[in-house]
Design a protein around this motif. Structure first.
Motif, PDB file in Angstrom:
ATOM      1  N   LEU A   4       4.154   2.734  -2.433  1.00 23.89           N
ATOM      2  CA  LEU A   4       4.135   4.041  -2.497  1.00 23.89           C
ATOM      3  C   LEU A   4       4.735   4.765  -1.188  1.00 23.89           C
ATOM      4  O   LEU A   4       4.640   4.180   0.041  1.00 23.89           O
ATOM      5  N   ALA A  52      -5.057   1.244   0.716  1.00 27.56           N
ATOM      6  CA  ALA A  52      -3.863   1.804  -0.010  1.00 27.56           C
ATOM      7  C   ALA A  52      -3.718   1.320  -1.267  1.00 27.56           C
ATOM      8  O   ALA A  52      -3.155   2.004  -2.118  1.00 27.56           O
ATOM      9  N   GLY A  53      -3.690   0.010  -1.516  1.00 27.45           N
ATOM     10  CA  GLY A  53      -3.613  -0.538  -2.811  1.00 27.45           C
ATOM     11  C   GLY A  53      -4.745   0.087  -3.609  1.00 27.45           C
ATOM     12  O   GLY A  53      -4.346   0.234  -4.952  1.00 27.45           O
ATOM     13  N   LEU A 109       1.079   8.807  -0.447  1.00 25.59           N
ATOM     14  CA  LEU A 109       0.339   8.279   0.786  1.00 25.59           C
ATOM     15  C   LEU A 109       0.328   9.294   1.665  1.00 25.59           C
ATOM     16  O   LEU A 109       1.308   9.764   2.132  1.00 25.59           O
ATOM     17  N   GLU A 118      -5.752  -2.674   1.837  1.00 26.06           N
ATOM     18  CA  GLU A 118      -6.619  -2.922   0.812  1.00 26.06           C
ATOM     19  C   GLU A 118      -7.096  -1.327   0.274  1.00 26.06           C
ATOM     20  O   GLU A 118      -6.927  -1.161  -0.832  1.00 26.06           O
ATOM     21  N   GLN A 122      -3.420   3.313  -4.869  1.00 26.32           N
ATOM     22  CA  GLN A 122      -2.275   3.355  -5.919  1.00 26.32           C
ATOM     23  C   GLN A 122      -2.836   2.930  -7.215  1.00 26.32           C
ATOM     24  O   GLN A 122      -2.612   3.420  -8.206  1.00 26.32           O
ATOM     25  N   ILE A 126       0.620  -0.572   5.247  1.00 28.71           N
ATOM     26  CA  ILE A 126       0.140   0.102   4.434  1.00 28.71           C
ATOM     27  C   ILE A 126       1.170   0.657   3.190  1.00 28.71           C
ATOM     28  O   ILE A 126       0.778   0.548   1.988  1.00 28.71           O
ATOM     29  N   SER A 127       2.438   0.734   3.598  1.00 31.35           N
ATOM     30  CA  SER A 127       3.375   1.188   2.539  1.00 31.35           C
ATOM     31  C   SER A 127       3.686  -0.062   1.553  1.00 31.35           C
ATOM     32  O   SER A 127       3.917  -0.051   0.575  1.00 31.35           O
ATOM     33  N   SER A 180       0.813  -0.902  -0.886  1.00 32.86           N
ATOM     34  CA  SER A 180       0.567  -0.003  -2.250  1.00 32.86           C
ATOM     35  C   SER A 180       2.078   0.285  -2.863  1.00 32.86           C
ATOM     36  O   SER A 180       2.080   0.677  -3.968  1.00 32.86           O
TER      37      SER A 180
END
Length: 230
Positions: free
Chosen positions: A95, A64-65, A75, A62, A68, A89-90, A93
Motif C-alpha cells: 500500500l 501493515a499486512g 497507510l 505484520e 491491508q 512496511i510498504s 502491505s
C-alpha cells in the motif's frame, strides 16, 4: 468514495489517540458519513524503536499486512521513529504510505525557514536530516546533553507525566534549538505536542502528527494524489 486509511499506532497509545483526534478535527464534514473510514492497529507491544537490539520491523510489517487485509487502502504511521522501517512496511502491505517525516519537512519549508530544528529521537533526527536537506534547508539538532534530556522527558510523557515541569523543560529544549539558529522547530516525536504548544516556541512550530493528519485527509479525500514509493 474516500480511500480507507490504515494507521499503525500504539507507539505510544496517547500519541496515537492525539493523532486520531487531529485527523477527525481536520476532516471537512457535516455528518458522520463525510468522515474517512480509519482502521487502526494500536499495538503498544511493538518492540522499542530506540533499542538497538530490538527488532520492531517484523512486527510493524505484520501490522501493515493486517491493515491491508482488513481493507486499508492507504497507510500512515503514528510514530516518527518507526519510519526507519517505512520501506519494509510498504513492501509488506503493498500500500502507499503517507510519510510523516517528508510531510513535516514540507511544512517546515513552507514557513520560509532556512534552518529547521528537530525535537525527536536519534533515529528520527537522522531521517529528518535527509528530508530537510532535500527541501534545501539546514538542520539544527540538540546538543548531546540536551538530547539525553529529551529522551528523559519522552520516557516521562510515555509514563503519563504531562505536568508543568515536563512542559517547561520541553519548551526549554525548543528554545535551545532556536538559540542555535533554528527558524522553525519540528515536533518530530508524536509525544512532544502532548506537552508543547506553538505558543511555547518563538518561531513557527511544526507538529509532525498534525501535518500527517492534514495530508492523510487530503490524500484519502482525493484532494491530492496517492503518495508514490519512497
Amino acid at each position: 468514495m474516500s480511500q480507507v486509511l490504515g494507521v499503525l499506532g500504539g507507539m505510544g497509545p496517547a500519541a496515537t489517540l492525539d493523532f486520531l483526534g487531529k485527523l477527525q478535527a481536520l476532516t471537512p464534514a457535516n455528518r458522520d458519513q463525510d468522515h474517512i473510514r480509519v482502521i487502526v492497529d494500536i499495538n503498544p507491544q511493538v518492540p522499542d524503536r530506540n533499542d538497538p537490539f530490538a527488532q520492531p520491523g517484523p512486527v510493524l510489517a505484520e501490522m501493515a499486512g493486517g491493515l491491508q487485509g482488513a481493507g486499508a487502502q492507504v497507510l500512515a504511521i503514528a510514530c516518527n521513529t518507526a519510519h526507519v522501517h517505512a520501506d519494509l512496511i510498504s513492501r509488506a502491505s503493498g500500500l502507499p504510505l503517507v510519510d510523516m517525516i517528508e510531510t513535516a519537512c514540507r511544512a517546515a519549508r513552507d514557513t520560509g525557514a532556512r534552518r529547521a530544528g528537530v525535537l525527536g529521537t536519534r533515529d528520527a533526527v537522522r531521517l529528518y536530516h535527509e528530508y530537510i536537506a532535500a527541501q534545501g534547508m539546514g538542520l539544527v539538532t540538540l546538543s548531546r546533553d540536551d538530547q539525553a534530556r529529551f529522551m528523559d522527558l519522552l520516557a516521562r510523557i510515555k509514563g503519563g507525566d504531562l505536568g508543568p515541569e515536563v512542559r517547561e523543560r520541553m519548551a526549554a529544549l525548543a528554545e535551545a534549538l532556536v538559540a542555535e539558529g533554528a527558524e522553525a522547530v519540528i515536533a518530530g516525536c508524536t509525544e512532544a505536542p502532548l506537552v508543547l504548544d506553538p505558543a511555547d516556541v518563538r518561531v513557527p512550530m511544526v507538529d509532525a502528527g498534525e501535518e500527517l493528519a492534514r495530508r492523510c485527509v487530503s490524500v484519502c479525500l482525493g484532494l491530492e494524489p496517492l503518495p508514490q514509493g519512497r
